[in-house]
Design an enzyme around this catalytic site. Structure first.
Site, mmCIF file in Angstrom:
data_model
loop_
_atom_site.group_PDB
_atom_site.id
_atom_site.type_symbol
_atom_site.label_atom_id
_atom_site.label_comp_id
_atom_site.label_asym_id
_atom_site.label_seq_id
_atom_site.Cartn_x
_atom_site.Cartn_y
_atom_site.Cartn_z
ATOM 1 N N HIS A 42 0.816 -1.215 0.000
ATOM 2 C CA HIS A 42 0.000 0.000 0.000
ATOM 3 C C HIS A 42 0.849 1.264 0.000
ATOM 4 O O HIS A 42 0.400 2.311 -0.456
ATOM 5 C CB HIS A 42 -1.060 -0.061 1.099
ATOM 6 C CG HIS A 42 -2.125 -1.014 0.694
ATOM 7 N ND1 HIS A 42 -2.068 -2.346 1.023
ATOM 8 C CD2 HIS A 42 -3.190 -0.855 -0.117
ATOM 9 C CE1 HIS A 42 -3.093 -2.957 0.453
ATOM 10 N NE2 HIS A 42 -3.788 -2.084 -0.235
ATOM 11 N N ARG B 16 -10.969 2.960 -3.412
ATOM 12 C CA ARG B 16 -10.641 2.101 -2.263
ATOM 13 C C ARG B 16 -11.191 2.758 -1.001
ATOM 14 O O ARG B 16 -10.483 3.520 -0.327
ATOM 15 C CB ARG B 16 -9.124 1.953 -2.126
ATOM 16 C CG ARG B 16 -8.452 1.103 -3.184
ATOM 17 C CD ARG B 16 -6.965 0.977 -2.885
ATOM 18 N NE ARG B 16 -6.325 -0.082 -3.626
ATOM 19 C CZ ARG B 16 -5.678 0.088 -4.786
ATOM 20 N NH1 ARG B 16 -5.585 1.280 -5.316
ATOM 21 N NH2 ARG B 16 -5.111 -0.947 -5.391
ATOM 22 N N ARG C 234 -15.564 0.399 -4.390
ATOM 23 C CA ARG C 234 -15.339 -0.919 -3.768
ATOM 24 C C ARG C 234 -15.727 -0.835 -2.306
ATOM 25 O O ARG C 234 -15.333 0.099 -1.598
ATOM 26 C CB ARG C 234 -13.867 -1.314 -3.889
ATOM 27 C CG ARG C 234 -13.597 -2.640 -3.207
ATOM 28 C CD ARG C 234 -12.202 -3.122 -3.458
ATOM 29 N NE ARG C 234 -11.225 -2.401 -2.658
ATOM 30 C CZ ARG C 234 -9.922 -2.623 -2.743
ATOM 31 N NH1 ARG C 234 -9.457 -3.501 -3.610
ATOM 32 N NH2 ARG C 234 -9.080 -1.955 -1.991
ATOM 33 N N GLU D 253 -9.731 -11.483 -7.413
ATOM 34 C CA GLU D 253 -8.427 -11.393 -6.746
ATOM 35 C C GLU D 253 -7.968 -12.760 -6.256
ATOM 36 O O GLU D 253 -6.828 -12.942 -5.864
ATOM 37 C CB GLU D 253 -8.525 -10.465 -5.524
ATOM 38 C CG GLU D 253 -8.962 -9.071 -5.871
ATOM 39 C CD GLU D 253 -9.147 -8.215 -4.638
ATOM 40 O OE1 GLU D 253 -8.275 -7.405 -4.358
ATOM 41 O OE2 GLU D 253 -10.174 -8.382 -3.952
ATOM 42 N N ASN E 240 -3.001 -7.355 -7.991
ATOM 43 C CA ASN E 240 -2.064 -7.377 -6.850
ATOM 44 C C ASN E 240 -2.315 -8.612 -5.993
ATOM 45 O O ASN E 240 -1.407 -9.391 -5.694
ATOM 46 C CB ASN E 240 -2.223 -6.134 -5.980
ATOM 47 C CG ASN E 240 -2.215 -4.861 -6.790
ATOM 48 O OD1 ASN E 240 -1.647 -4.844 -7.869
ATOM 49 N ND2 ASN E 240 -2.848 -3.821 -6.290
ATOM 50 N N ASP E 241 -3.576 -8.774 -5.593
ATOM 51 C CA ASP E 241 -3.881 -9.942 -4.779
ATOM 52 C C ASP E 241 -3.930 -11.205 -5.632
ATOM 53 O O ASP E 241 -3.566 -12.287 -5.165
ATOM 54 C CB ASP E 241 -5.211 -9.742 -4.030
ATOM 55 C CG ASP E 241 -4.990 -8.944 -2.761
ATOM 56 O OD1 ASP E 241 -4.031 -9.269 -2.034
ATOM 57 O OD2 ASP E 241 -5.729 -7.988 -2.511
ATOM 58 N N ARG F 54 2.495 -10.307 -0.958
ATOM 59 C CA ARG F 54 2.730 -9.106 -1.769
ATOM 60 C C ARG F 54 3.568 -8.072 -1.044
ATOM 61 O O ARG F 54 4.092 -7.138 -1.655
ATOM 62 C CB ARG F 54 1.397 -8.509 -2.226
ATOM 63 C CG ARG F 54 0.541 -7.992 -1.110
ATOM 64 C CD ARG F 54 -0.853 -7.641 -1.574
ATOM 65 N NE ARG F 54 -0.988 -6.261 -1.954
ATOM 66 C CZ ARG F 54 -2.140 -5.679 -2.271
ATOM 67 N NH1 ARG F 54 -3.258 -6.389 -2.299
ATOM 68 N NH2 ARG F 54 -2.202 -4.422 -2.589
ATOM 69 N N CYS G 99 -7.947 -3.406 -12.289
ATOM 70 C CA CYS G 99 -7.695 -2.229 -11.458
ATOM 71 C C CYS G 99 -6.480 -2.430 -10.554
ATOM 72 O O CYS G 99 -6.176 -1.590 -9.728
ATOM 73 C CB CYS G 99 -8.924 -1.876 -10.624
ATOM 74 S SG CYS G 99 -9.345 -3.158 -9.446
HETATM 75 C C1 PEP Z 1 -5.663 -5.720 -6.088
HETATM 76 O O1 PEP Z 1 -5.546 -6.607 -5.236
HETATM 77 O O2 PEP Z 1 -5.133 -5.758 -7.219
HETATM 78 C C2 PEP Z 1 -6.445 -4.514 -5.772
HETATM 79 C C3 PEP Z 1 -6.705 -3.610 -6.692
HETATM 80 O O3 PEP Z 1 -6.822 -4.345 -4.473
HETATM 81 P P1 PEP Z 1 -5.814 -3.811 -3.306
HETATM 82 O O4 PEP Z 1 -4.515 -3.506 -3.964
HETATM 83 O O5 PEP Z 1 -6.444 -2.635 -2.698
HETATM 84 O O6 PEP Z 1 -5.744 -5.004 -2.403
HETATM 85 MG MG MG Z 2 -6.785 -6.527 -3.469
#
Ligand code: PEP
Ligand code: MG
Length: 580
Positions: free
Chosen positions: A215, A317, A353, A441, A464-465, A475, A512
């Site tokens: 993050h 988010r 979201r 995800e 990402n997830d 991650r 996203c």
């Molecule tokens: C992701 O996981 O790609 C996502 C967009 O959500 P976050 O990064 O907020 O977990």
């Molecule tokens: Mg995510």
């Protein structure tokens, strides 16, 4: 300071080894180039600034002071110094930041807590301990009172850390407000720290930990601050040292030649100006439309994003609005916050979201259990299982914001793993008359995307997830950054599966996650069948400009080539050969 022998005397062996490795043996003429994972493009040359750590109570003095009244004077002087520093900063900044600093200074001098500390010092406690006990007395009370009072807990703890640091002669804890534009170097930063950064003063961000989808990285993108994470050897670069950060190459050069550094900054600015000429809308060179959307964290980010060619918001988010909250925001408060984003993008698409609490984004009011493995625990939509009120209040807040602004958002849930979860979520969203979708995800959701799409109107792939769970690699781990690379063909195969399922029923499938912010990978995603790309403001121009250079056929050829590769590096090379 790095060009001669004394460097090995003043810095750790690690740094010396790294220094010699990265300068091809010519330690006298080159500057050390530290490598990390590139996150936000941009080149900046500025001095290093470092956050101070909160002083640990392990090192507090234990012996009773010989003269309690002298000890009390020492305490009062520390408080005065802390408050004066905060007020001085307030005069040098503007807007909400100045208000926060002034309010914190006032709280630092609040008579109630000062009196509680004085009393303890009078009874023979050293000032450091008296400060901790007095603050604990009030934070316990405020927490019990809840509501607005509970929100002061973090402020008081911040004051405690500043006063104790002052008493012990340590640097001020937390992210400092530098006097000149600086590059913030840290082990890692909490989302709440990075969210408050001023991009005019913090012009670069480098961390020794954290992955490209942490993050910290996400918020750096949001703010458009050039950023490199997982930088080896960074922790021994001292505050004040001049460094050149290159967010495209993923490097931090320590004490570079000043004129070469200035040239590098100028050249990068010229390249940025070229992408700035792209004005949308998103499409390939042969006119295949692709929604180019923006990821935002709040109303301010959305208003700033309106200055980009983004056609709408692909990911809001919402949990990032509440990271510092111990109590659940009311429906009205939520409506006001969401309304700001809907208003900023009036008449345009906005995808909100629902709270993605848990794992690396714990929310004080979400009632999450202590878990040994939170990334695989009760996070995202799973929180709604034991706490359905939380989701319902949020949907009520979103619906109220939609009514107030006249902008009807799409609403999606994070961390959906089964079609049943998608069905339940969709039913809840329809009840408020809004359009439901879910994030992909979890690999299970990509594999069964066709069944999930029986219940929802759109998918949004969180790469990402998805990378974290596909590759079984945290991650947040710098050591595993090569595994969580979204170029991993296994991750892209799951993106392809979800996009295919959407294409089969004519429902949109966007991306996203951070993959959408990489211009080359964005073209590959389009070739895989993705219909929109949502990225941080700072990436919009580069992604849109790159897509406008290539044809849909090139994107599809690159997608096929990437899916046939065995690894991420090979996939990048294959895509570059086709897309340029
Ligand atoms: C992701 O996981 O790609 C996502 C967009 O959500 P976050 O990064 O907020 O977990
Ligand atoms: Mg995510």
């Amino acid at each position: 300071m790095f060009g001669s022998t004394p460097v090995c005397v003043v810095l750790s062996m690690d740094f010396c080894n790294l220094y010699h490795m990265s300068t091809s043996g010519d330690a006298d003429v080159s500057s050390p180039v530290l490598s990390g994972v590139p996150v936000v493009a941009g080149v900046r040359y500025a001095p290093v600034v470092r956050p101070g750590r909160p002083p640990s109570d392990d090192d507090d003095p234990t012996a009773a002071p010989a003269d309690p009244s002298a000890e009390d004077e020492r305490f009062r002087a520390a408080v005065t110094a802390v408050a004066a520093r905060l007020r001085d900063r307030a005069t040098r900044t503007a807007g909400p930041a100045a208000e926060v600093l002034t309010a914190t200074a006032t709280l630092a001098e609040d008579r109630a807590w000062l009196g509680a500390a004085d009393k303890r010092i009078g009874a023979g406690l050293p000032a450091e301990r008296a400060v901790r006990e007095a603050v604990a007395q009030f934070t316990d009370l405020f927490t019990k009172m809840g509501g607005l009072m509970a929100e002061r807990v973090t402020d008081l703890q911040d004051i405690r850390d500043r006063v104790v640091a002052e008493l012990r002669g340590l640097p001020e804890p937390g992210v400092p407000l530098p006097d000149v534009p600086s590059i913030l170097c840290a082990e890692d930063l909490a989302p709440a720290d990075t969210a408050g950064l001023d991009p005019a003063l913090v012009v670069g961000l480098a961390t020794s930990r954290g992955g490209p989808t942490s993050h910290t990285a996400i918020i750096a993108r949001q703010l458009g601050i050039p950023c490199v994470v997982a930088v080896g050897g960074l922790d021994v670069v001292p505050a004040g040292e001049m460094v050149l950060i290159d967010g495209t190459a993923g490097t931090v050069t320590v004490a570079p030649d000043p004129s070469a550094a200035a040239d590098a900054v100028t050249n990068a600015q010229r390249a940025d100006e070229q992408t700035a000429r792209w004005s949308g809308p998103g499409a390939t060179a042969d006119g295949h439309p692709v929604g180019i959307l923006v990821n935002v964290a709040d109303g301010a980010a959305a208003r700033a994003a309106r200055r980009t060619p983004a056609e709408g918001v692909g990911l809001f988010r919402t949990e990032l609005c509440f990271l510092d909250r111990d109590t659940e925001p009311t429906v009205d408060e939520q409506a006001q916050i969401y309304g700001e984003v809907l208003e900023a993008f009036a008449g345009r698409k906005v995808v909100i979201r629902t709270l993605d609490a848990g794992s690396d984004k714990p929310l004080g009011f979400a009632g999450q259990p202590e878990e040994p493995n939170p990334a695989l625990g009760v996070r995202g939509i799973r929180i709604a299982r034991d706490n359905p009120g939380l989701l319902d209040h949020q949907l009520a807040g979103i619906a109220a914001a939609a009514d107030a602004t006249g902008n009807q958002p799409w609403v999606m849930a994070p961390m959906i793993a089964t079609a049943e979860e998608a069905r339940e979520f969709a039913a809840a969203v329809w009840r408020y008359g809004m359009t439901p979708g879910v994030m992909v995800e979890v690999p299970a959701a990509a594999l069964l995307a066709d069944r999930i799409l029986e219940h929802v109107e759109f998918l949004s792939i969180g790469t990402n997830d998805l990378a974290q769970y596909t590759m079984a690699a945290d991650r947040m781990s710098a050591d595993l950054a090569a595994l969580t690379d979204p170029w991993q063909p296994a991750v892209l195969a799951l993106v392809a599966a979800a996009a295919r399922a959407g294409g089969a029923v004519g429902k949109p499938v966007g991306v996203c996650g951070e993959a959408a912010a990489d211009p080359l990978l964005a073209c590959v995603l389009v070739g895989l069948g993705v219909t929109s790309l949502s990225a941080a403001s700072a990436a919009i121009g580069r992604v849109g400009a790159k897509l406008a250079e290539v044809s849909r056929t090139q994107c599809e050829e690159a997608a096929d080539a990437v899916l046939a590769c065995a690894g991420a590096a090979e996939a990048r090379t294959a895509a570059r050969a086709i897309l340029g």
